[in-house]
Design a protein around this motif. Structure first.
Motif, PDB file in Angstrom:
ATOM      1  N   ASP A 116       0.803  -1.221   0.000  1.00 53.84           N
ATOM      2  CA  ASP A 116       0.000   0.000   0.000  1.00 53.84           C
ATOM      3  C   ASP A 116       0.841   1.279   0.000  1.00 53.84           C
ATOM      4  O   ASP A 116       0.333   2.355  -0.274  1.00 53.84           O
ATOM      5  CB  ASP A 116      -0.958   0.007   1.194  1.00 53.84           C
ATOM      6  CG  ASP A 116      -0.211   0.024   2.513  1.00 53.84           C
ATOM      7  OD1 ASP A 116      -0.597   0.795   3.404  1.00 53.84           O
ATOM      8  OD2 ASP A 116       0.765  -0.748   2.657  1.00 53.84           O
ATOM      9  N   THR A 146      -4.710  -2.205  -2.240  1.00 54.59           N
ATOM     10  CA  THR A 146      -5.683  -2.533  -1.204  1.00 54.59           C
ATOM     11  C   THR A 146      -6.018  -4.012  -1.230  1.00 54.59           C
ATOM     12  O   THR A 146      -5.764  -4.720  -2.210  1.00 54.59           O
ATOM     13  CB  THR A 146      -6.998  -1.757  -1.385  1.00 54.59           C
ATOM     14  OG1 THR A 146      -7.569  -2.143  -2.639  1.00 54.59           O
ATOM     15  CG2 THR A 146      -6.749  -0.263  -1.347  1.00 54.59           C
ATOM     16  N   TYR A 147      -6.607  -4.449  -0.145  1.00 45.04           N
ATOM     17  CA  TYR A 147      -7.045  -5.842  -0.002  1.00 45.04           C
ATOM     18  C   TYR A 147      -8.069  -6.173  -1.096  1.00 45.04           C
ATOM     19  O   TYR A 147      -7.962  -7.209  -1.772  1.00 45.04           O
ATOM     20  CB  TYR A 147      -7.645  -6.029   1.393  1.00 45.04           C
ATOM     21  CG  TYR A 147      -8.151  -7.415   1.680  1.00 45.04           C
ATOM     22  CD1 TYR A 147      -9.455  -7.781   1.331  1.00 45.04           C
ATOM     23  CD2 TYR A 147      -7.348  -8.358   2.299  1.00 45.04           C
ATOM     24  CE1 TYR A 147      -9.926  -9.047   1.600  1.00 45.04           C
ATOM     25  CE2 TYR A 147      -7.817  -9.624   2.576  1.00 45.04           C
ATOM     26  CZ  TYR A 147      -9.106  -9.967   2.217  1.00 45.04           C
ATOM     27  OH  TYR A 147      -9.576 -11.219   2.475  1.00 45.04           O
ATOM     28  N   LEU A 176      -2.306  -4.169   5.260  1.00 44.69           N
ATOM     29  CA  LEU A 176      -2.993  -3.415   4.217  1.00 44.69           C
ATOM     30  C   LEU A 176      -4.071  -2.563   4.881  1.00 44.69           C
ATOM     31  O   LEU A 176      -4.587  -2.929   5.920  1.00 44.69           O
ATOM     32  CB  LEU A 176      -3.616  -4.390   3.209  1.00 44.69           C
ATOM     33  CG  LEU A 176      -2.599  -5.226   2.422  1.00 44.69           C
ATOM     34  CD1 LEU A 176      -3.301  -6.353   1.691  1.00 44.69           C
ATOM     35  CD2 LEU A 176      -1.839  -4.336   1.448  1.00 44.69           C
ATOM     36  N   ASP A 193      -7.159  -2.089   4.289  1.00 46.15           N
ATOM     37  CA  ASP A 193      -8.509  -2.619   4.469  1.00 46.15           C
ATOM     38  C   ASP A 193      -8.509  -4.128   4.717  1.00 46.15           C
ATOM     39  O   ASP A 193      -9.459  -4.822   4.417  1.00 46.15           O
ATOM     40  CB  ASP A 193      -9.369  -2.284   3.242  1.00 46.15           C
ATOM     41  CG  ASP A 193      -8.746  -2.811   1.946  1.00 46.15           C
ATOM     42  OD1 ASP A 193      -9.473  -2.954   0.954  1.00 46.15           O
ATOM     43  OD2 ASP A 193      -7.521  -3.088   1.940  1.00 46.15           O
TER      44      ASP A 193
END
Lengths: 421, 225
Positions: free
Chosen positions: B8, B32-33, B54, B56
């Motif tokens: 990230d 992001t996830y 990460l 999220d």
């Protein structure tokens, strides 16, 4: 000293003092009473004799009235005073001196002054008093023993919950995420103690967790910008368009970032050790681990032509966290290699619960007492972190191992000793 | 070779992508996830590099997802945490390797190469560079088909050079590759010099050429030029 023992001793001393005082007072009171009685008897007999003289107009001719000896002798002067005192007479029969209470008075009979002595012996009374005193003493001893025993058992009973609380407190470990559990108390003070303990331990646990998280978080936050610096420098160095001077600058930046990162890691490790965050102890076979690490450093030994020898007179097992034991052994061995001379040696010896590592080398210009302090390093090795031995000391402190460094005749020596039981 | 990078921090991501692209990989990135989840459902990658933290979600969950999809990609975890527990969990759920930030790009490269080599089921697992041949499965090294015998560290050094051929390697990155975090820099440079000298000697003695070039003031390069 244990609480019960202390209270028992205090009770004993106080009781003894009170009883001793009471006993003495009692004795004197009895003696006073008895003396008073005897004096009354003597006075009574005196009055009777006077009455006899007045009525019979002559002296009595008896020499005892009811255990009272009477001695009559002529006197020259009349003294109005009546004398009462103790005296001692020799008893022919018993061949000893016996104490008497004596009343002496003067009286005029037939115009002649007579001196009359009335004597009463303490003899039987002394025996009686002795008997009574022994009895009283036995009574007191009995009272004392009973009172103290009762006191002891009552205290034991009342303090039982206190000892339970103590035990729970002993078992409390702030580093383990288990709150202290004490049952509700019926005694007001113990209930108060319980409440306070729960609050205090709760707060301590909270603080510990927060601090642990903060330290780890801060440390990790530092790593990301450091990673960026390192990677950008690496990419820069790949470029062919840099001049040598520029490349040197970039290298310097990269190396500085590297050191920062290592210092960060080392400080985090030290803090974790101080915070007792390393549990999971295992049995560490010292010989195995040393040989493993030396094998890892084999190349360096070869390059520096260092001779390594080891003697294990004992199978030394340390109960430690394996990560920490690795760090401990590798740090010490690596130091032995680092400060060694070309063609030197390293010697490891295990005996008598002691681990000895000695190596040849030039003297350090560091005070041995400062060796284990943070950021202390040999002036010739300015790039060194100065934290390696600090970490070693923290680990040995954690496991209550004694560590000592000495330098003599060109030999550095580190000794680690197990605590003597 | 297709690589997916799930990281990230944009500066890190761009640095890694740049390095790997020069190496010849096709490197895709996501931050992001959710993004990562999409990508792994759509494509198959040879190697996936996952950051644990990460915004999220957790990188570990992505790994679990990858494993559940039965994909054969190699997985490298990168993390700012040097936690043994995390390492064990990561390797437990199926990651191939674990790198702690900050790391050298050349180190990452070497690890990727190693994983891809191991997962290369249809070929012989061999590293070739002109007359030099390395068989990692037997940890044996051949020059002109004659075996030469290297110490453990010399062998690791050679692999590192070969994985990063034609690339400049700083002494720092070499030191870290060989001895990890344990070494203080000042001392390791002398050792590196000795190791390189010995490696060079052995290759030449076996009839090979001297490919290890010192780049003044910067480091070393394994190059045929």
């Amino acid at each position: 000293m244990k609480l019960l023992l202390k209270t028992s001793i205090y009770s004993l001393i106080a009781s003894l003092a009170v009883f001793a005082l009471g006993g003495i007072v009692f004795y004197f009171l009895v003696m006073i009473e008895i003396n008073k009685e005897i004096d009354d008897v003597l006075t009574f007999q005196k009055d009777k004799i006077i009455e006899h003289i007045v009525t019979e107009k002559m002296l009595p001719d008896f020499n005892t009235i009811y255990d009272v000896k009477v001695k009559i002798s002529p006197a020259i002067e009349e003294s109005k005073k009546t004398l009462l005192k103790d005296t001692v007479l020799y008893n022919e029969l018993k061949k000893e001196y016996i104490t008497y209470r004596m009343l002496v008075f003067y009286y005029k009979v037939d115009n002649k002054i007579v001196r009359i002595q009335l004597l009463k012996s303490f003899f039987e009374i002394e025996d009686l008093i002795k008997g009574i005193l022994v009895f009283i003493l036995l009574l007191l001893v009995f009272l004392l023993v009973t009172l103290l025993s009762v006191n002891f058992f009552i205290s034991k009973l009342t303090f039982k919950p206190f000892y339970k609380i103590l035990k729970k407190l002993e078992g409390f470990d702030v580093t383990k995420n288990i709150p202290i559990e004490i049952e509700n108390q019926t005694t007001y003070e113990f209930e108060k103690l319980r409440n306070t303990l729960q609050i205090v331990t709760g707060k301590t646990r909270e603080d510990y967790v927060q601090q642990k998280e903060f330290i780890e978080h801060a440390s990790h936050e530092l790593q990301t910008p450091l990673a960026i610096i390192k990677m950008k420098c690496e990419l820069l160095l790949q470029a062919d368009t840099l001049t040598d001077d520029q490349a040197n600058s970039v290298l310097a930046v990269s190396e500085a970032a590297n050191r920062l990162s290592k210092i960060n890691h080392a400080l985090l490790l030290i803090t974790k050790i101080e915070n007792k965050q390393f549990h999971d102890n295992e049995n560490i076979d010292v010989e195995k681990h040393i040989e493993k690490h030396i094998a890892y450093f084999a190349d360096m030994l070869l390059i520096k032509k260092i001779n390594f020898s080891s003697q294990y007179h004992q199978k030394l097992i340390l109960k430690m966290n394996p990560v920490l034991s690795d760090i401990l052994i590798s740090n010490i061995l690596f130091n032995a290699i680092k400060h060694n001379i070309e063609g030197g040696y390293i010697k490891v010896e295990v005996a008598d619960n002691t681990l000895l590592i000695s190596n040849s080398g030039n003297p350090l210009d560091v005070e041995p007492s400062n060796l284990f302090k943070r950021f202390t390093k040999d002036k010739s090795k300015s790039d060194s972190l100065g934290l390696g031995l600090t970490i070693v000391k923290k680990i040995t402190d954690l496991y209550l191992l004694e560590i000592n460094y000495s330098y003599k005749n060109g030999i550095h020596q580190i000794v680690i000793k197990l605590p003597s039981k | 070779m297709k690589i997916l990078l799930i990281e990230d921090e944009p500066q890190l991501s761009s640095s890694i992508k740049e390095y790997l692209t020069v190496e010849g990989y096709v490197c895709e990135t996501c931050f992001t996830y959710n993004n990562a989840e999409e990508k792994i459902n759509l494509y198959n990658y040879d190697c996936i590099i996952v950051d644990v933290m990460l915004p999220d979600g957790s990188g570990l969950d992505i790994i679990r997802k990858i494993k559940s999809l039965n994909q054969q990609s190699g997985i490298i975890i990168i993390s700012a945490k040097n936690s043994l527990d995390d390492k064990l969990i990561g390797l437990d759920i199926g990651a191939d390797d674990y790198l702690t930030k900050p790391f050298h790009l050349s180190e990452l490269n070497a690890r990727i190469k190693s994983i891809i080599r191991r997962r290369n089921f249809d070929g012989k697992n061999e590293i070739l560079f002109n007359e030099i041949k390395v068989c990692p499965d037997q940890t044996s090294v051949f020059v002109n088909n004659l075996e030469i015998f290297l110490t453990k560290k010399e062998y690791e050094l050679l692999i590192y050079f070969l994985s990063n051929r034609e690339r400049m390697l700083t002494r720092e990155s070499i030191a870290e590759h060989l001895w990890g975090d344990e070494m203080d820099m000042a001392d390791s440079f002398d050792f590196i010099y000795s190791h390189i000298k010995n490696l060079r000697k052995k290759i030449i003695a076996g009839g090979g050429n001297d490919y290890i070039k010192a780049v003044y003031g910067r480091g070393y390069k394994f190059t045929s030029q």
